[in-house]
Write a protein that holds these residues in place. Sequence first.
Motif, PDB file in Angstrom:
ATOM      1  N   THR A   1       0.840  -1.200   0.000  1.00 48.34           N
ATOM      2  CA  THR A   1       0.000   0.000   0.000  1.00 48.34           C
ATOM      3  C   THR A   1       0.875   1.249   0.000  1.00 48.34           C
ATOM      4  O   THR A   1       0.608   2.209  -0.724  1.00 48.34           O
ATOM      5  N   GLU A   2       1.939   1.220   0.759  1.00 43.59           N
ATOM      6  CA  GLU A   2       2.877   2.351   0.783  1.00 43.59           C
ATOM      7  C   GLU A   2       3.586   2.494  -0.564  1.00 43.59           C
ATOM      8  O   GLU A   2       3.722   3.598  -1.095  1.00 43.59           O
ATOM      9  N   LEU A   3       4.048   1.384  -1.132  1.00 46.07           N
ATOM     10  CA  LEU A   3       4.740   1.420  -2.422  1.00 46.07           C
ATOM     11  C   LEU A   3       3.839   1.941  -3.541  1.00 46.07           C
ATOM     12  O   LEU A   3       4.315   2.548  -4.493  1.00 46.07           O
ATOM     13  N   ASN A   4       2.534   1.688  -3.421  1.00 45.39           N
ATOM     14  CA  ASN A   4       1.573   2.039  -4.467  1.00 45.39           C
ATOM     15  C   ASN A   4       0.762   3.282  -4.134  1.00 45.39           C
ATOM     16  O   ASN A   4      -0.377   3.424  -4.573  1.00 45.39           O
ATOM     17  N   ASN A   5       1.350   4.168  -3.349  1.00 45.96           N
ATOM     18  CA  ASN A   5       0.720   5.456  -3.019  1.00 45.96           C
ATOM     19  C   ASN A   5      -0.697   5.311  -2.474  1.00 45.96           C
ATOM     20  O   ASN A   5      -1.609   6.009  -2.889  1.00 45.96           O
ATOM     21  N   GLY A   6      -0.852   4.352  -1.565  1.00 52.24           N
ATOM     22  CA  GLY A   6      -2.132   4.182  -0.892  1.00 52.24           C
ATOM     23  C   GLY A   6      -3.054   3.149  -1.510  1.00 52.24           C
ATOM     24  O   GLY A   6      -4.118   2.879  -0.961  1.00 52.24           O
ATOM     25  N   SER A   7      -2.666   2.553  -2.615  1.00 47.40           N
ATOM     26  CA  SER A   7      -3.507   1.541  -3.269  1.00 47.40           C
ATOM     27  C   SER A   7      -3.001   0.145  -2.931  1.00 47.40           C
ATOM     28  O   SER A   7      -1.806  -0.127  -3.009  1.00 47.40           O
ATOM     29  N   TRP A   8      -3.908  -0.718  -2.598  1.00 51.06           N
ATOM     30  CA  TRP A   8      -3.615  -2.109  -2.273  1.00 51.06           C
ATOM     31  C   TRP A   8      -3.791  -2.912  -3.540  1.00 51.06           C
ATOM     32  O   TRP A   8      -4.902  -3.329  -3.872  1.00 51.06           O
ATOM     33  N   LEU A   9      -2.708  -3.087  -4.290  1.00 52.50           N
ATOM     34  CA  LEU A   9      -2.785  -3.740  -5.594  1.00 52.50           C
ATOM     35  C   LEU A   9      -1.772  -4.868  -5.706  1.00 52.50           C
ATOM     36  O   LEU A   9      -0.619  -4.717  -5.295  1.00 52.50           O
ATOM     37  N   ILE A  10      -2.219  -5.985  -6.288  1.00 48.92           N
ATOM     38  CA  ILE A  10      -1.317  -7.096  -6.568  1.00 48.92           C
ATOM     39  C   ILE A  10      -1.575  -7.600  -7.975  1.00 48.92           C
ATOM     40  O   ILE A  10      -2.678  -7.419  -8.485  1.00 48.92           O
ATOM     41  N   PRO A  11      -0.584  -8.181  -8.602  1.00 47.57           N
ATOM     42  CA  PRO A  11       0.763  -8.363  -8.092  1.00 47.57           C
ATOM     43  C   PRO A  11       1.545  -7.053  -8.074  1.00 47.57           C
ATOM     44  O   PRO A  11       1.434  -6.253  -8.996  1.00 47.57           O
ATOM     45  N   THR A  12       2.279  -6.861  -7.012  1.00 48.43           N
ATOM     46  CA  THR A  12       3.249  -5.779  -6.942  1.00 48.43           C
ATOM     47  C   THR A  12       4.620  -6.428  -6.976  1.00 48.43           C
ATOM     48  O   THR A  12       4.889  -7.375  -6.232  1.00 48.43           O
ATOM     49  N   VAL A  13       5.465  -5.947  -7.864  1.00 52.77           N
ATOM     50  CA  VAL A  13       6.810  -6.493  -8.026  1.00 52.77           C
ATOM     51  C   VAL A  13       7.808  -5.446  -7.564  1.00 52.77           C
ATOM     52  O   VAL A  13       7.785  -4.313  -8.034  1.00 52.77           O
ATOM     53  N   VAL A  14       8.666  -5.831  -6.633  1.00 50.22           N
ATOM     54  CA  VAL A  14       9.736  -4.945  -6.181  1.00 50.22           C
ATOM     55  C   VAL A  14      11.009  -5.410  -6.873  1.00 50.22           C
ATOM     56  O   VAL A  14      11.412  -6.570  -6.764  1.00 50.22           O
TER      57      VAL A  14
END
Length: 78
Positions: free
Chosen positions: A45-58
């Motif tokens: 959520t922090e990485l996506n500016n408040g959005s809870w989205l998956i898949p998130t790839v770091v």
Amino acid sequence: MASLTVYSAPWCGHCHRLKEGLARADIPFTEVDVDRTPGAIELITELNNGSWLIPTVVLPDGSALVNPSVREIEARLA
């Protein structure tokens, strides 16, 4: 090659497709199940500016992509 981290969930179709594509492209990754890993949802959520989205790839450089294609990941790793 440094490993990617893929934040995903077992019920996420986009996550399954991405992980299968990464495996076919022989791109190593570490999977984090957001349903089972304390703090994972807060992190993405922090990485996506408040959005809870998956898949998130770091990526190895610490940057993040949401629901990327394997081509996008390959380009960023090149």
